[in-house]
Design a protein around this motif. Structure first.
Motif, PDB file in Angstrom:
ATOM      1  N   VAL A 284       0.831  -1.203   0.000  1.00  0.00           N
ATOM      2  CA  VAL A 284       0.000   0.000   0.000  1.00  0.00           C
ATOM      3  C   VAL A 284       0.868   1.257   0.000  1.00  0.00           C
ATOM      4  CG1 VAL A 284      -1.655   1.321   1.378  1.00  0.00           C
ATOM      5  CG2 VAL A 284      -1.928  -1.142   1.143  1.00  0.00           C
ATOM      6  N   SER A 285       0.485   2.210  -0.803  1.00  0.00           N
ATOM      7  CA  SER A 285       1.181   3.499  -0.797  1.00  0.00           C
ATOM      8  C   SER A 285       0.142   4.606  -0.903  1.00  0.00           C
ATOM      9  CB  SER A 285       2.155   3.593  -1.966  1.00  0.00           C
ATOM     10  OG  SER A 285       1.442   3.538  -3.181  1.00  0.00           O
ATOM     11  N   LYS A 286       0.575   5.809  -0.545  1.00  0.00           N
ATOM     12  CA  LYS A 286      -0.335   6.946  -0.629  1.00  0.00           C
ATOM     13  C   LYS A 286       0.446   8.186  -1.008  1.00  0.00           C
ATOM     14  CE  LYS A 286      -3.900   9.627   0.036  1.00  0.00           C
ATOM     15  NZ  LYS A 286      -5.132   9.533  -0.762  1.00  0.00           N
ATOM     16  N   SER A 287      -0.041   8.879  -2.015  1.00  0.00           N
ATOM     17  CA  SER A 287       0.549  10.181  -2.318  1.00  0.00           C
ATOM     18  C   SER A 287      -0.571  11.171  -2.592  1.00  0.00           C
ATOM     19  CB  SER A 287       1.489  10.081  -3.517  1.00  0.00           C
ATOM     20  OG  SER A 287       0.813   9.519  -4.612  1.00  0.00           O
ATOM     21  N   TYR A 288      -0.278  12.427  -2.427  1.00  0.00           N
ATOM     22  CA  TYR A 288      -1.255  13.483  -2.669  1.00  0.00           C
ATOM     23  C   TYR A 288      -0.833  14.273  -3.889  1.00  0.00           C
ATOM     24  CZ  TYR A 288      -2.935  12.592   2.040  1.00  0.00           C
ATOM     25  OH  TYR A 288      -3.445  12.003   3.143  1.00  0.00           O
ATOM     26  N   ARG A 289      -1.831  14.784  -4.590  1.00  0.00           N
ATOM     27  CA  ARG A 289      -1.541  15.622  -5.749  1.00  0.00           C
ATOM     28  C   ARG A 289      -1.633  17.078  -5.300  1.00  0.00           C
ATOM     29  NH1 ARG A 289      -1.100  15.569 -11.171  1.00  0.00           N
ATOM     30  NH2 ARG A 289      -1.007  13.311 -11.314  1.00  0.00           N
TER      31      ARG A 289
ATOM     32  N   PRO B 181       4.609  12.265  -2.137  1.00  0.00           N
ATOM     33  CA  PRO B 181       4.414  10.997  -1.429  1.00  0.00           C
ATOM     34  C   PRO B 181       4.137  11.233   0.057  1.00  0.00           C
ATOM     35  CG  PRO B 181       6.734  11.325  -1.935  1.00  0.00           C
ATOM     36  CD  PRO B 181       5.999  12.478  -2.553  1.00  0.00           C
ATOM     37  N   ALA B 182       3.157  10.502   0.586  1.00  0.00           N
ATOM     38  CA  ALA B 182       2.860  10.586   2.019  1.00  0.00           C
ATOM     39  C   ALA B 182       3.265   9.289   2.710  1.00  0.00           C
ATOM     40  CB  ALA B 182       1.380  10.856   2.241  1.00  0.00           C
ATOM     41  N   LEU B 183       3.020   8.175   2.031  1.00  0.00           N
ATOM     42  CA  LEU B 183       3.417   6.879   2.585  1.00  0.00           C
ATOM     43  C   LEU B 183       4.097   6.072   1.477  1.00  0.00           C
ATOM     44  CD1 LEU B 183       0.257   5.823   4.645  1.00  0.00           C
ATOM     45  CD2 LEU B 183       2.527   6.321   5.583  1.00  0.00           C
ATOM     46  N   ALA B 184       5.325   5.661   1.720  1.00  0.00           N
ATOM     47  CA  ALA B 184       6.035   4.798   0.777  1.00  0.00           C
ATOM     48  C   ALA B 184       5.403   3.410   0.829  1.00  0.00           C
ATOM     49  CB  ALA B 184       7.506   4.734   1.152  1.00  0.00           C
TER      50      ALA B 184
ATOM     51  N   SER C  26      -1.351   9.389  10.671  1.00  0.00           N
ATOM     52  CA  SER C  26      -2.760   9.709  10.584  1.00  0.00           C
ATOM     53  C   SER C  26      -3.345   9.217   9.251  1.00  0.00           C
ATOM     54  CB  SER C  26      -2.870  11.223  10.709  1.00  0.00           C
ATOM     55  OG  SER C  26      -4.154  11.614  10.834  1.00  0.00           O
ATOM     56  N   THR C  27      -2.569   9.368   8.196  1.00  0.00           N
ATOM     57  CA  THR C  27      -2.978   8.866   6.879  1.00  0.00           C
ATOM     58  C   THR C  27      -3.116   7.346   6.925  1.00  0.00           C
ATOM     59  OG1 THR C  27      -1.740  10.671   5.885  1.00  0.00           O
ATOM     60  CG2 THR C  27      -2.372   8.862   4.428  1.00  0.00           C
ATOM     61  N   LEU C  28      -2.123   6.689   7.525  1.00  0.00           N
ATOM     62  CA  LEU C  28      -2.154   5.221   7.589  1.00  0.00           C
ATOM     63  C   LEU C  28      -3.408   4.741   8.316  1.00  0.00           C
ATOM     64  CD1 LEU C  28       0.959   3.031   8.495  1.00  0.00           C
ATOM     65  CD2 LEU C  28      -1.382   2.265   8.709  1.00  0.00           C
ATOM     66  N   LEU C  29      -3.726   5.391   9.429  1.00  0.00           N
ATOM     67  CA  LEU C  29      -4.908   4.979  10.200  1.00  0.00           C
ATOM     68  C   LEU C  29      -6.173   5.131   9.365  1.00  0.00           C
ATOM     69  CD1 LEU C  29      -5.545   4.139  13.220  1.00  0.00           C
ATOM     70  CD2 LEU C  29      -6.405   6.454  13.464  1.00  0.00           C
ATOM     71  N   ARG C  30      -6.259   6.238   8.615  1.00  0.00           N
ATOM     72  CA  ARG C  30      -7.461   6.518   7.824  1.00  0.00           C
ATOM     73  C   ARG C  30      -7.588   5.648   6.587  1.00  0.00           C
ATOM     74  NH1 ARG C  30      -6.803  10.372  11.119  1.00  0.00           N
ATOM     75  NH2 ARG C  30      -8.424  11.864  11.651  1.00  0.00           N
ATOM     76  N   LEU C  31      -6.521   4.923   6.257  1.00  0.00           N
ATOM     77  CA  LEU C  31      -6.634   3.963   5.158  1.00  0.00           C
ATOM     78  C   LEU C  31      -7.521   2.786   5.568  1.00  0.00           C
ATOM     79  CD1 LEU C  31      -2.911   3.829   3.948  1.00  0.00           C
ATOM     80  CD2 LEU C  31      -4.834   4.784   2.688  1.00  0.00           C
TER      81      LEU C  31
ATOM     82  N   GLU D 173      -9.124   7.900   3.837  1.00  0.00           N
ATOM     83  CA  GLU D 173      -8.101   8.186   2.825  1.00  0.00           C
ATOM     84  C   GLU D 173      -8.047   6.980   1.897  1.00  0.00           C
ATOM     85  OE1 GLU D 173      -6.326  10.861   2.470  1.00  0.00           O
ATOM     86  OE2 GLU D 173      -6.197  11.848   4.438  1.00  0.00           O
ATOM     87  N   ARG D 174      -8.000   7.240   0.604  1.00  0.00           N
ATOM     88  CA  ARG D 174      -7.888   6.137  -0.357  1.00  0.00           C
ATOM     89  C   ARG D 174      -6.430   5.910  -0.702  1.00  0.00           C
ATOM     90  NH1 ARG D 174     -11.493   3.154  -2.801  1.00  0.00           N
ATOM     91  NH2 ARG D 174     -13.590   3.601  -2.065  1.00  0.00           N
ATOM     92  N   PRO D 175      -5.982   4.658  -0.722  1.00  0.00           N
ATOM     93  CA  PRO D 175      -4.583   4.415  -1.090  1.00  0.00           C
ATOM     94  C   PRO D 175      -4.340   4.736  -2.571  1.00  0.00           C
ATOM     95  CG  PRO D 175      -5.764   2.350  -0.884  1.00  0.00           C
ATOM     96  CD  PRO D 175      -6.709   3.423  -0.439  1.00  0.00           C
TER      97      PRO D 175
END
Lengths: 228, 334
Positions: B7-12, B19-22, B45-50, B55-57
């Motif tokens: 799982v990864s998360k980045s914001y535009r 990148p927020a989470l590698a 906080s992002t990880l928890l909301r996944l 938050e969508r991955p």
């Protein structure tokens, strides 16, 4: 009658107090009717503006921009012009351009966009955290509006209704100039056109009392909402 | 089981991907208390909301049980969210509703209409969090600890399998924090529900978590049982968190000037803390020790001791061997 001579001497031009009373009733009817319809139209419109706004729950940039432009146009037309421009529409809607009924459509079209903006602003005051909590509970957008946004924003909404009601009092008086009746009509016809300044004075005092009463009532409701 | 697969998360932001989470993999087991620790902005906080898709991955899949929650449609996602409770740093209670009405809200949102069913459930929940007598107060009339208890009661209303805690004690004073953590530990034990909590305080993790993951600038740098991570931190960020929580056992602490001998750190856990192994081994091998630093405490329910000693004597290596054989971890410090 004991008060009649006194009124007679104070306001020599006012022969028919019944007409004054009827004007009060007309003003209150115009106010009540248009306020109810303004809220009925402006509240959903404000919710739409809020939800579709940038970064909000149902952000729709195009819908928001289009709604926003329409609202701004309606807000920028001076009310007296709006009344005249709307006459054919008014006639089609209520079958007359005159009197209390004829006044209500332009009053609603003139103030609903204004109220919608106030609704949008007060909804934005609701903390994002509370909305997030509702989302985390599995609430749908409609449930968030109904169970979270509107109840949490109710102090701001009542303040908005108060401001709108007072703006409507001003508009109803303006409407008097083009035949909608009410206190504004008396002030304009007798007070302004016929130089009967006692008419002017009485109508203005009555309008001041009305505005004051609305503000006090509104403030009370807002204070009650804010208690918690 | 909550399973993060690549799982990864980045914001535009302004057309660029930030990148927020590698990409990371992580398993959270049923019924455990899992802590995620990191500094602010680390991405916890992002990880928890996944986990409830607030938050969508950007990539990867998230499984809860056998369900890939990233593939759920809107109604199914709402149903899934009702099985996941969440509490917040700032409580996020509705100011316009009483305590009872706040707790009733998730029940109503889930479609429960029967007033007596709702009342019974609310009473039961308020009883559990110790707020039965405050049912008709408004949140503004409560203390921070009480507000968080309302938050917990609300989060439990729909009998969730998972409870997410977003810095749930960060706004509370130490005593209230301890009470809220005790309540969470009790809930975990009695309701067998999985708790995932994020915090920047190692002490919170030490008190109630079973396992922990350490986040540093969007990277999951370390994870394992709290005892392993806490007593033998590998990553610099983890060491910093540990030394903030326990300055006495600072991992890298060098011996003060003037101390002779080999400086070693001994870690005793669980059963090893019950026997006088250290004194027996030292006496038998004729090794002298000088105590430099030490701490005896508990990690959740596990007693542990950690001592930094300077050793002098001919048979140090033989002594160390015996200690290791007795289940004591020995680390040489530079």
């Amino acid at each position: 009658m004991s008060t009649a001579p006194l009124l007679q001497s104070l306001f020599p031009n006012i022969q028919d107090w019944g007409e004054m009373g009827q004007a009060c009733v007309d003003t209150l009817l115009m106010l009540g009717g248009s306020l109810a319809l303004t809220v009925a139209i402006g509240l959903p419109l404000g919710v739409l503006l809020y939800l579709t706004g940038p970064g909000q729950l149902r952000a729709r940039p195009k819908t928001y921009a289009a709604t926003s432009v329409v609202v701004n146009i309606l807000r920028s037309v001076p009310f007296i012009i709006l009344m005249i421009v709307m006459m054919p529409v008014t006639y089609a809607l209520v079958g007359t351009k005159l009197g209390v009924r004829g006044a209500i459509p332009p009053l609603v079209i003139g103030t609903a966009p204004f109220f919608a903006r106030l609704v949008e602003t007060s909804l934005r005051e609701v903390s994002r955290g509370v909305i997030e909590a509702a989302q985390a509970m599995g609430a749908s957008t409609w449930q968030i509006v109904r169970h979270v946004l509107l109840p949490e924003a109710r102090a701001g909404l009542w303040a908005g209704i108060t401001v709108t009601a007072i703006a409507l009092v001003g508009y109803t008086a303006m409407g008097g100039a083009i035949g909608s009746g009410g206190l504004g009509d008396l002030a304009y016809r007798y007070g302004y056109l016929s130089y009967k300044s006692d008419y002017m004075l009485v109508t203005v005092v009555l309008l001041v009392v009305l505005v004051q009463a609305l503000q006090v009532a509104g403030d009370r409701i807002v204070a009650r909402c804010k208690q918690h | 089981m909550i399973r993060f697969l690549d799982v990864s998360k980045s914001y535009r932001v302004d057309g660029r991907e930030v990148p927020a989470l590698a990409p990371f993999n992580l398993d959270i087991h049923d019924g455990e208390v899992f802590g995620i620790i990191g500094h602010s902005g680390a991405g916890k906080s992002t990880l928890l909301r996944l986990i409830n898709l607030l938050e969508r991955p950007s990539g990867g899949r998230i499984l809860i049980g056998d369900t890939d929650i990233t593939a759920l449609d809107e109604p199914a996602l709402r149903a899934q969210r009702r099985r996941i409770g969440m509490i917040f740093q700032h409580f996020n209670l509705l100011a316009s509703r009483t305590v009872a009405a706040n707790v009733a809200l998730p029940l109503r949102l889930a479609g429960e209409r029967n007033a007596s069913t709702i009342r019974a459930r609310v009473d039961e929940l308020l009883e559990r969090v110790g707020l039965a007598e405050h049912a008709h107060k408004f949140p503004s009339q409560l203390s921070g600890g009480q507000k968080q208890r309302v938050g917990i009661a609300r989060a439990l209303a729909n009998r969730p399998e998972i409870l997410l805690c977003d810095e749930a004690t960060s706004a509370l004073d130490p005593q209230t924090t301890a009470q809220v953590l005790d309540l969470l530990a009790t809930i975990n034990r009695e309701l067998k529900l999985t708790i995932v909590l994020i915090t920047h305080e190692m002490d919170v993790v030490r008190r109630i978590a079973d396992r922990v993951a350490v986040l540093d600038a969007g990277h999951l740098v370390e994870s394992g049982t709290v005892a392993d991570v806490f007593l033998h931190p590998q990553h610099a960020t983890t060491r910093r968190f540990v030394s903030e929580a326990l300055p006495e056992t600072a991992g890298d602490a060098a011996a003060p000037p003037g101390v002779h001998g080999r400086v070693l750190r001994f870690t005793f856990r669980g059963a090893a803390t019950l026997e006088p192994v250290l004194s027996r081994v030292m006496r038998e091998s004729g090794v002298d020790f000088n105590l430099i630093a030490g701490r005896i405490d508990r990690i959740k329910d596990l007693p542990y001791g950690q001592l930094t000693l300077a050793l002098e004597g001919a048979q140090i290596d033989a002594a160390l061997q015996k200690l290791r054989a007795a289940g004591i971890t020995v680390e040489e410090l530079a």
